[in-house]
Design a protein around this motif. Structure first.
Motif, PDB file in Angstrom:
ATOM      1  N   VAL A  72      16.713 -10.545  -7.839  1.00 54.81           N
ATOM      2  CA  VAL A  72      18.044 -10.017  -7.541  1.00 54.81           C
ATOM      3  C   VAL A  72      18.863 -11.008  -6.723  1.00 54.81           C
ATOM      4  O   VAL A  72      20.098 -11.042  -6.811  1.00 54.81           O
ATOM      5  N   VAL A  73      18.190 -11.861  -5.929  1.00 53.96           N
ATOM      6  CA  VAL A  73      18.909 -12.854  -5.126  1.00 53.96           C
ATOM      7  C   VAL A  73      19.612 -13.862  -6.028  1.00 53.96           C
ATOM      8  O   VAL A  73      20.720 -14.312  -5.735  1.00 53.96           O
ATOM      9  N   HIS A  81       0.838  -1.200   0.000  1.00 53.03           N
ATOM     10  CA  HIS A  81       0.000   0.000   0.000  1.00 53.03           C
ATOM     11  C   HIS A  81       0.877   1.255   0.000  1.00 53.03           C
ATOM     12  O   HIS A  81       0.636   2.204  -0.767  1.00 53.03           O
ATOM     13  N   MET A  82       1.916   1.260   0.845  1.00 50.13           N
ATOM     14  CA  MET A  82       2.812   2.419   0.887  1.00 50.13           C
ATOM     15  C   MET A  82       3.522   2.625  -0.434  1.00 50.13           C
ATOM     16  O   MET A  82       3.676   3.754  -0.913  1.00 50.13           O
ATOM     17  N   LEU A  83       3.978   1.522  -1.051  1.00 51.06           N
ATOM     18  CA  LEU A  83       4.642   1.628  -2.345  1.00 51.06           C
ATOM     19  C   LEU A  83       3.694   2.185  -3.395  1.00 51.06           C
ATOM     20  O   LEU A  83       4.084   3.008  -4.237  1.00 51.06           O
ATOM     21  N   SER A  84       2.442   1.745  -3.349  1.00 49.22           N
ATOM     22  CA  SER A  84       1.452   2.225  -4.317  1.00 49.22           C
ATOM     23  C   SER A  84       1.249   3.731  -4.180  1.00 49.22           C
ATOM     24  O   SER A  84       1.225   4.469  -5.184  1.00 49.22           O
ATOM     25  N   VAL A  85       1.122   4.197  -2.941  1.00 49.98           N
ATOM     26  CA  VAL A  85       0.954   5.635  -2.715  1.00 49.98           C
ATOM     27  C   VAL A  85       2.204   6.388  -3.131  1.00 49.98           C
ATOM     28  O   VAL A  85       2.138   7.438  -3.785  1.00 49.98           O
ATOM     29  N   GLY A  86       3.370   5.847  -2.764  1.00 50.20           N
ATOM     30  CA  GLY A  86       4.634   6.500  -3.131  1.00 50.20           C
ATOM     31  C   GLY A  86       4.833   6.594  -4.626  1.00 50.20           C
ATOM     32  O   GLY A  86       5.310   7.610  -5.143  1.00 50.20           O
ATOM     33  N   LEU A  87       4.477   5.528  -5.341  1.00 51.54           N
ATOM     34  CA  LEU A  87       4.577   5.550  -6.798  1.00 51.54           C
ATOM     35  C   LEU A  87       3.639   6.601  -7.387  1.00 51.54           C
ATOM     36  O   LEU A  87       3.993   7.324  -8.328  1.00 51.54           O
ATOM     37  N   ASP A  88       2.431   6.683  -6.830  1.00 51.27           N
ATOM     38  CA  ASP A  88       1.463   7.660  -7.315  1.00 51.27           C
ATOM     39  C   ASP A  88       1.962   9.087  -7.104  1.00 51.27           C
ATOM     40  O   ASP A  88       1.678   9.985  -7.897  1.00 51.27           O
ATOM     41  N   LEU A  89       2.731   9.280  -6.038  1.00 46.50           N
ATOM     42  CA  LEU A  89       3.278  10.604  -5.733  1.00 46.50           C
ATOM     43  C   LEU A  89       4.588  10.880  -6.456  1.00 46.50           C
ATOM     44  O   LEU A  89       5.159  11.967  -6.319  1.00 46.50           O
ATOM     45  N   GLY A  90       5.106   9.891  -7.193  1.00 48.52           N
ATOM     46  CA  GLY A  90       6.322  10.092  -7.961  1.00 48.52           C
ATOM     47  C   GLY A  90       7.610   9.986  -7.174  1.00 48.52           C
ATOM     48  O   GLY A  90       8.645  10.514  -7.592  1.00 48.52           O
ATOM     49  N   LEU A  91       7.580   9.297  -6.030  1.00 45.47           N
ATOM     50  CA  LEU A  91       8.796   9.176  -5.222  1.00 45.47           C
ATOM     51  C   LEU A  91       9.821   8.281  -5.922  1.00 45.47           C
ATOM     52  O   LEU A  91       9.458   7.315  -6.598  1.00 45.47           O
ATOM     53  N   PRO A  92      11.111   8.567  -5.741  1.00 44.89           N
ATOM     54  CA  PRO A  92      12.161   7.748  -6.363  1.00 44.89           C
ATOM     55  C   PRO A  92      12.348   6.421  -5.637  1.00 44.89           C
ATOM     56  O   PRO A  92      11.835   6.213  -4.522  1.00 44.89           O
ATOM     57  N   THR A  93      13.113   5.535  -6.258  1.00 44.83           N
ATOM     58  CA  THR A  93      13.340   4.189  -5.707  1.00 44.83           C
ATOM     59  C   THR A  93      13.908   4.229  -4.297  1.00 44.83           C
ATOM     60  O   THR A  93      13.491   3.459  -3.425  1.00 44.83           O
ATOM     61  N   GLY A  94      14.848   5.125  -4.030  1.00 42.43           N
ATOM     62  CA  GLY A  94      15.454   5.201  -2.699  1.00 42.43           C
ATOM     63  C   GLY A  94      14.453   5.531  -1.616  1.00 42.43           C
ATOM     64  O   GLY A  94      14.492   4.963  -0.521  1.00 42.43           O
ATOM     65  N   LEU A 151      18.009   5.384   0.914  1.00 44.08           N
ATOM     66  CA  LEU A 151      18.133   6.291  -0.226  1.00 44.08           C
ATOM     67  C   LEU A 151      19.197   5.832  -1.223  1.00 44.08           C
ATOM     68  O   LEU A 151      19.238   6.312  -2.358  1.00 44.08           O
ATOM     69  N   TRP A 152      20.050   4.894  -0.801  1.00 40.42           N
ATOM     70  CA  TRP A 152      21.115   4.405  -1.671  1.00 40.42           C
ATOM     71  C   TRP A 152      20.721   3.118  -2.406  1.00 40.42           C
ATOM     72  O   TRP A 152      21.566   2.452  -2.987  1.00 40.42           O
ATOM     73  N   GLU A 153      19.446   2.768  -2.369  1.00 42.95           N
ATOM     74  CA  GLU A 153      18.967   1.583  -3.085  1.00 42.95           C
ATOM     75  C   GLU A 153      19.261   1.730  -4.570  1.00 42.95           C
ATOM     76  O   GLU A 153      19.174   2.812  -5.156  1.00 42.95           O
ATOM     77  N   HIS A 154      19.624   0.610  -5.209  1.00 46.40           N
ATOM     78  CA  HIS A 154      19.966   0.611  -6.627  1.00 46.40           C
ATOM     79  C   HIS A 154      18.697   0.721  -7.470  1.00 46.40           C
ATOM     80  O   HIS A 154      17.779  -0.090  -7.299  1.00 46.40           O
ATOM     81  N   PRO A 155      18.621   1.665  -8.383  1.00 44.72           N
ATOM     82  CA  PRO A 155      17.439   1.733  -9.259  1.00 44.72           C
ATOM     83  C   PRO A 155      17.353   0.486 -10.135  1.00 44.72           C
ATOM     84  O   PRO A 155      18.368   0.018 -10.659  1.00 44.72           O
ATOM     85  N   PRO A 156      16.173  -0.101 -10.274  1.00 43.60           N
ATOM     86  CA  PRO A 156      16.031  -1.298 -11.109  1.00 43.60           C
ATOM     87  C   PRO A 156      16.097  -0.951 -12.589  1.00 43.60           C
ATOM     88  O   PRO A 156      15.967   0.219 -12.976  1.00 43.60           O
ATOM     89  N   ALA A 157      16.289  -1.971 -13.417  1.00 48.48           N
ATOM     90  CA  ALA A 157      16.358  -1.757 -14.859  1.00 48.48           C
ATOM     91  C   ALA A 157      15.024  -1.286 -15.413  1.00 48.48           C
ATOM     92  O   ALA A 157      14.965  -0.494 -16.356  1.00 48.48           O
ATOM     93  N   VAL A 158      13.940  -1.800 -14.826  1.00 49.86           N
ATOM     94  CA  VAL A 158      12.592  -1.446 -15.284  1.00 49.86           C
ATOM     95  C   VAL A 158      11.758  -1.026 -14.081  1.00 49.86           C
ATOM     96  O   VAL A 158      11.775  -1.690 -13.047  1.00 49.86           O
ATOM     97  N   GLY A 159      11.019   0.056 -14.208  1.00 47.61           N
ATOM     98  CA  GLY A 159      10.148   0.509 -13.132  1.00 47.61           C
ATOM     99  C   GLY A 159      10.919   1.159 -12.000  1.00 47.61           C
ATOM    100  O   GLY A 159      12.088   1.558 -12.150  1.00 47.61           O
ATOM    101  N   LYS A 160      10.277   1.269 -10.839  1.00 45.00           N
ATOM    102  CA  LYS A 160      10.895   1.926  -9.684  1.00 45.00           C
ATOM    103  C   LYS A 160      10.815   1.103  -8.398  1.00 45.00           C
ATOM    104  O   LYS A 160      11.266   1.542  -7.350  1.00 45.00           O
ATOM    105  N   ILE A 161      10.220  -0.098  -8.442  1.00 40.89           N
ATOM    106  CA  ILE A 161      10.111  -0.923  -7.237  1.00 40.89           C
ATOM    107  C   ILE A 161      11.506  -1.304  -6.742  1.00 40.89           C
ATOM    108  O   ILE A 161      12.324  -1.810  -7.513  1.00 40.89           O
ATOM    109  N   PRO A 162      11.835  -1.085  -5.468  1.00 40.01           N
ATOM    110  CA  PRO A 162      13.162  -1.443  -4.945  1.00 40.01           C
ATOM    111  C   PRO A 162      13.466  -2.929  -5.171  1.00 40.01           C
ATOM    112  O   PRO A 162      12.676  -3.789  -4.771  1.00 40.01           O
ATOM    113  N   PRO A 163      14.589  -3.255  -5.808  1.00 43.21           N
ATOM    114  CA  PRO A 163      14.885  -4.663  -6.111  1.00 43.21           C
ATOM    115  C   PRO A 163      15.320  -5.493  -4.914  1.00 43.21           C
ATOM    116  O   PRO A 163      15.124  -6.701  -4.891  1.00 43.21           O
TER     117      PRO A 163
END
Length: 273
Positions: free
Chosen positions: A233-234, A87-100, A158-170
């Motif tokens: 990623v594992v 739910h938090m990720l969904s709201v964050g994505l809607d608000l345009g927050l970065p992966t970190g 905030l130092w999470e690696h951006p994924p190749a596709v999308g913004k979900i933290p890998p």
């Protein structure tokens, strides 16, 4: 080794001193055996969505099994986030927050779940460790306590690696539990899910899917299965592992499966490096 130098100064002899730490030849020369810090450790991962969100009926028998095994198998328990994180990720994505920023949010949910598990295990001598203190305190805590519980999300924040596709933290809780095991040279890594292991397709929607009892990480990546009960990623991390030789996926809803995995029985699916 310190050696005398001009004007009484000391020169520290080191093969790394005057070389670039990104030089390929130098990097290759650093390959050497790694010392396992806690070779008898078993890292147990409790899935947030698959176990925690099911509440008492799913979690309590599993915690009883963890306690029953602690006398013979040293365990630390990583805990993942559940539906609240989604739910938090969904709201964050809607608000345009970065992966970190999204990774920081997901870690909050996992920390809540880990704290709940630590409360339930406190009477049995388990302690809760915040992610930044695992490396410093885990060996000491295990010497004084029976076990430990930690937030499975790696503290990249905030130092999470951006994924190749999308913004979900890998890097989720599967990755965090693997990385803790790799750092300490753990005996085993057991991911407790709500499926019996790996299948060629999602068995919930494809009853004819074929069970996979064991498979290599590289081969599993090549198969490009549509759904996986483990973070992709594992599998990439396993390709570079130095100490962890495999990860076992076990159905934590079946009583006795964890015990069987701890003693080395071929339960669930083994993904080997």
């Amino acid at each position: 080794m310190n050696q005398p130098h001009a004007a009484g100064a000391q020169h520290v002899s080191s093969r790394l001193m005057r070389e670039s730490l990104i030089d390929k030849a130098l990097i290759a020369s650093t390959e050497s055996p790694v010392r396992a810090i806690l070779p008898s450790l078993n890292v147990i991962q409790i899935g947030g969505l698959s176990i925690m969100d099911r509440g008492h009926a799913a979690l309590m028998p599993l915690l009883d099994e963890i306690v029953a095994n602690q006398a013979t198998h040293t365990q630390v328990v990583g805990v993942g986030p559940g539906v609240r994180a989604r739910h938090m990720l969904s709201v964050g994505l809607d608000l345009g927050l970065p992966t970190g920023a999204l990774a920081t949010l997901a870690a909050k949910s996992a920390a809540q779940n880990a704290y709940m598990v630590s409360c339930l295990l406190a009477a049995h001598g388990f302690v809760y460790l915040e992610a930044p203190f695992i490396v410093q305190l885990l060996p000491a805590m295990l010497a004084a306590a029976r076990g430990a519980v930690f937030n499975g999300i790696p503290p990249y924040d905030l130092w999470e690696h951006p994924p190749a596709v999308g913004k979900i933290p890998p890097h989720g809780s599967d990755a965090g539990s693997y990385l803790v095991a790799e750092a300490f040279g753990a005996r085993s890594v057991i991911l407790l899910k709500d499926v019996d292991g790996l299948y060629t397709a999602d068995p919930k929607t494809h009853p004819d899917a074929t069970f996979i009892p064991q498979i290599g990480a590289a081969e599993l990546l090549r198969l490009q299965l549509q759904t996986l009960p483990i973070e992709p990623v594992v599998l990439k991390l396993l390709a570079h592992t130095k100490q962890v030789r495999g990860i076992r996926i076990v159905n934590g809803l079946v009583r006795g499966n964890l015990t069987r995995a701890l003693v080395g029985e071929p339960v669930g699916t083994m993904i080997h490096a």
